[in-house]
Design an enzyme around this catalytic site. Structure first.
Site, mmCIF file in Angstrom:
data_model
loop_
_atom_site.group_PDB
_atom_site.id
_atom_site.type_symbol
_atom_site.label_atom_id
_atom_site.label_comp_id
_atom_site.label_asym_id
_atom_site.label_seq_id
_atom_site.Cartn_x
_atom_site.Cartn_y
_atom_site.Cartn_z
ATOM 1 N N ASP A 30 0.856 -1.184 0.000
ATOM 2 C CA ASP A 30 0.000 0.000 0.000
ATOM 3 C C ASP A 30 0.896 1.238 0.000
ATOM 4 O OD1 ASP A 30 -3.313 0.234 0.912
ATOM 5 O OD2 ASP A 30 -2.093 2.067 0.743
ATOM 6 N N PHE A 265 -36.607 -8.062 -25.238
ATOM 7 C CA PHE A 265 -37.552 -7.029 -25.639
ATOM 8 C C PHE A 265 -38.368 -6.535 -24.435
ATOM 9 C CE2 PHE A 265 -41.125 -5.829 -28.728
ATOM 10 C CZ PHE A 265 -40.497 -4.645 -29.040
ATOM 11 N N CYS A 271 -51.507 -7.280 -17.954
ATOM 12 C CA CYS A 271 -51.374 -7.024 -16.512
ATOM 13 C C CYS A 271 -50.241 -6.080 -16.126
ATOM 14 C CB CYS A 271 -51.191 -8.344 -15.764
ATOM 15 S SG CYS A 271 -52.650 -9.381 -15.868
HETATM 16 N N1 LIG Z 1 -15.409 -2.284 0.238
HETATM 17 C C1 LIG Z 1 -16.131 -3.283 -0.246
HETATM 18 O O1 LIG Z 1 -16.999 -3.849 0.419
HETATM 19 C C2 LIG Z 1 -15.880 -3.768 -1.632
HETATM 20 C C3 LIG Z 1 -16.395 -5.023 -2.043
HETATM 21 C C4 LIG Z 1 -16.121 -5.480 -3.322
HETATM 22 C C5 LIG Z 1 -15.358 -4.707 -4.187
HETATM 23 N N2 LIG Z 1 -14.907 -3.482 -3.779
HETATM 24 C C6 LIG Z 1 -14.079 -2.739 -4.722
HETATM 25 O O2 LIG Z 1 -12.724 -3.037 -4.398
HETATM 26 C C7 LIG Z 1 -11.907 -1.878 -4.575
HETATM 27 C C8 LIG Z 1 -11.221 -1.521 -3.265
HETATM 28 O O3 LIG Z 1 -12.219 -1.209 -2.317
HETATM 29 P P1 LIG Z 1 -11.829 -0.945 -0.788
HETATM 30 O O4 LIG Z 1 -13.113 -0.669 -0.080
HETATM 31 O O5 LIG Z 1 -10.953 -2.045 -0.312
HETATM 32 O O6 LIG Z 1 -10.977 0.411 -0.945
HETATM 33 P P2 LIG Z 1 -10.174 1.198 0.180
HETATM 34 O O7 LIG Z 1 -10.276 2.631 -0.158
HETATM 35 O O8 LIG Z 1 -10.574 0.719 1.541
HETATM 36 O O9 LIG Z 1 -8.667 0.712 -0.061
HETATM 37 C C9 LIG Z 1 -7.937 1.020 -1.215
HETATM 38 C C10 LIG Z 1 -6.464 1.043 -0.828
HETATM 39 O O10 LIG Z 1 -5.687 1.159 -2.020
HETATM 40 C C11 LIG Z 1 -4.510 1.884 -1.668
HETATM 41 N N3 LIG Z 1 -3.805 2.295 -2.885
HETATM 42 C C12 LIG Z 1 -4.078 3.296 -3.745
HETATM 43 N N4 LIG Z 1 -3.161 3.329 -4.747
HETATM 44 C C13 LIG Z 1 -2.290 2.328 -4.510
HETATM 45 C C14 LIG Z 1 -1.127 1.833 -5.189
HETATM 46 N N5 LIG Z 1 -0.679 2.374 -6.322
HETATM 47 N N6 LIG Z 1 -0.501 0.789 -4.662
HETATM 48 C C15 LIG Z 1 -0.914 0.212 -3.527
HETATM 49 N N7 LIG Z 1 -2.007 0.630 -2.848
HETATM 50 C C16 LIG Z 1 -2.688 1.669 -3.337
HETATM 51 C C17 LIG Z 1 -5.059 3.016 -0.799
HETATM 52 O O11 LIG Z 1 -4.052 3.623 -0.038
HETATM 53 C C18 LIG Z 1 -6.079 2.247 0.050
HETATM 54 O O12 LIG Z 1 -5.519 1.784 1.253
HETATM 55 C C19 LIG Z 1 -12.840 -0.796 -5.119
HETATM 56 O O13 LIG Z 1 -12.803 -0.856 -6.519
HETATM 57 C C20 LIG Z 1 -14.203 -1.223 -4.627
HETATM 58 O O14 LIG Z 1 -15.232 -0.733 -5.449
HETATM 59 C C21 LIG Z 1 -15.137 -3.009 -2.524
#
Ligand SMILES: NC(=O)c1ccc[n+]([C@@H]2O[C@H](COP(=O)([O-])OP(=O)(O)OC[C@H]3O[C@@H](n4cnc5c(N)ncnc54)[C@H](O)[C@@H]3O)[C@@H](O)[C@H]2O)c1
Length: 440
Positions: A30, A265, A271
């Site tokens: 991260d 379609f 109904c």
């Molecule tokens: N939160 C959910 O319940 C959930 C469920 C299914 C899918 N998603 C999808 O999964 C993805 C992540 O969601 P999340 O809730 O875990 O996001 P989040 O914001 O909690 O975490 C994302 C992380 O990515 C890190 N990050 C950004 N750029 C980076 C890089 N270049 N290298 C490494 N880390 C980097 C950020 O610092 C952050 O910690 C999104 O696309 C979301 O739509 C989320």
């Protein structure tokens, strides 16, 4: 397997900890030390039941690591899972900045570390991204970074379906494991990686996998709003809609089932449109808006218009309409969208010939007859009981009929274009040159 997980938020930290618990060598990456440091110290960086314990166990076992340095994660790694955020921009579009950055980090790190023994590395998007992202963004960024000695990349989309608050349970019991890729090696790598889940890995087209997550979330949001609109309108009539919905979900044939979920379609018949209008009227007299239900009428109208537009966009003015009633195995024409379609095309000067296996104008009576007289007064003239006759000289066939005679005639004498309104005409028809689906 050695797995690099990019992004240690809700999805990434659960994924990393669960994969580590199942014996994989997992390196979380991260850009934010507030995510990395807790993991290094054996704690979860997010609040998720059970995750703290799983992270502690993974770190203690030496299976789970966290770093801000992509090179440590990429060294000899077989798979990268991209779990970075994909937030909305002000316009509502998806901000893919973090996806681009993560892919670039992976490619650049691969240039300076030791490749896995196989030389092959799978780059898998688990974040939610619009269809076309893997092909248009991931592959594009990879092509921009100078080729690396020893690493060959394959890409995929593998959407994640966990929900916050039940993340661990959802991770271990996903509704499906879907991998969108055109690279067989990535399919095999993910089948190995997720083998412990005991869920079949379904390998599909990349864009199908990307779209699937949006379809799921759009549907879930629609369900919530539907239940809330039911509650909002019926409370004016002293109805407890929790009781209505308790009974509603017991219909696993039409209500909670694959039924009515096939793109094709418009809906119609005696109904659905009538009763929908009735509910919308109840809303109006109570000064209440039900935009979701009102929207279904609007989108139904667009579905008819879309087919008219498709016909108009193509060459020729001879149209065969195979199937006139609003659904299979009935002669009921009331509010049939096919009647509406016929009326609009005739109104635009198209020459229509219509075949329907059951509809016989001489047998129409009552409301059905009145409907036809008002909408298609010249039905007798354009209707034939021979599908070959309807197809003779046609430039385009609009087909909702699935009876053997109609399909046989279509295969025997296909027009330049066949527009499938039913979504179930079968592989033979879909193989015809000039075949078009409506919702696909
Ligand atoms: N939160 C959910 O319940 C959930 C469920 C299914 C899918 N998603 C999808 O999964 C993805 C992540 O969601 P999340 O809730 O875990 O996001 P989040 O914001 O909690 O975490 C994302 C992380 O990515 C890190 N990050 C950004 N750029 C980076 C890089 N270049 N290298 C490494 N880390 C980097 C950020 O610092 C952050 O910690 C999104 O696309 C979301 O739509 C989320």
């Amino acid at each position: 397997m050695k797995v690099a997980v990019f992004g240690l938020g809700y999805v990434g930290s659960v994924t990393a900890a669960c994969l580590a618990a199942n014996g994989h060598d997992v390196w979380g990456v991260d850009v934010d030390t507030a995510k990395v440091d807790p993991i290094t110290q054996g704690h979860s960086p997010v609040v998720e039941p059970g995750l703290d314990e799983l992270v502690a166990a993974g770190v203690a076992a030496g299976k789970l690591h966290a770093t801000t340095d992509p090179r440590l994660a990429l060294d000899r790694a077989d798979v990268s899972l991209i779990c970075v955020g994909t937030p909305s921009t002000a316009s509502g579009s998806t901000d893919l900045t973090y996806i681009r950055r993560a892919v670039r980090d992976i490619a650049e790190a691969a240039g300076v570390v030791v490749p896995p023994d196989s030389g092959f590395h799978s780059i898998v998007v688990r974040s939610t991204v619009p269809p076309g992202t893997v092909d248009g963004v991931v592959e594009h960024v990879l092509a921009e970074v100078p080729a690396t000695d020893g690493f060959t990349f394959g890409t995929a989309m593998c959407p994640e379906f966990l929900r916050e608050g039940s993340g661990l349970a959802d991770f271990y019991d996903p509704p499906f494991v879907v991998v969108g890729t055109r690279n067989a090696k990535v399919g095999t790598a993910l089948t190995d990686l997720f083998g412990f889940l005991g869920t079949e890995v379904q390998v599909v087209d990349v864009r199908t996998a990307e779209a699937l997550k949006y379809a799921c979330n759009a549907f879930h949001a629609t369900k919530v709003s539907f239940a809330n609109e039911m509650g909002r309108i019926f409370r004016y009539y002293g109805v407890d809609s929790r009781e209505v919905m308790r009974l509603f979900v017991q219909d696993t044939s039409l209500n909670i089932s694959p039924y009515y979920l096939r793109p094709g379609f418009a809906f119609g018949g005696s109904c659905l449109p009538k009763d929908l209008r009735s509910v919308l009227h109840l809303a109006r007299v109570n000064n209440t808006d039900l935009p979701l239900l009102a929207g279904t009428l609007a989108t139904n109208e667009l579905t008819v218009r879309d087919v008219v537009d498709r016909v108009v966009a193509g060459p020729g003015r001879e149209v065969a309409l195979l199937g006139l009633s609003f659904k299979h195995a009935t002669d009921d024409l009331r509010e049939s969208p096919s009647v509406e379609l016929a009326e609009r095309l005739i109104g635009k000067g198209y020459h229509l010939r219509i075949y329907d296996a059951i509809v016989n104008p001489s047998r129409l009576v009552g409301a059905n007859l009145r409907h036809v007289k008002s909408k298609l007064p010249h039905l007798q003239r354009v209707l034939t009981d021979d599908p070959a006759e309807a197809l003779r000289g046609a430039d385009v066939a609009l087909v909702s009929a699935t009876d053997t005679a109609a399909i046989g005639a279509l295969l025997g004498n296909p027009p330049a274009r066949t527009i499938d309104l039913s979504g179930r005409l079968g592989a033979n028809v879909e193989a015809l040159p000039g075949y078009e689906g409506v919702g696909w």
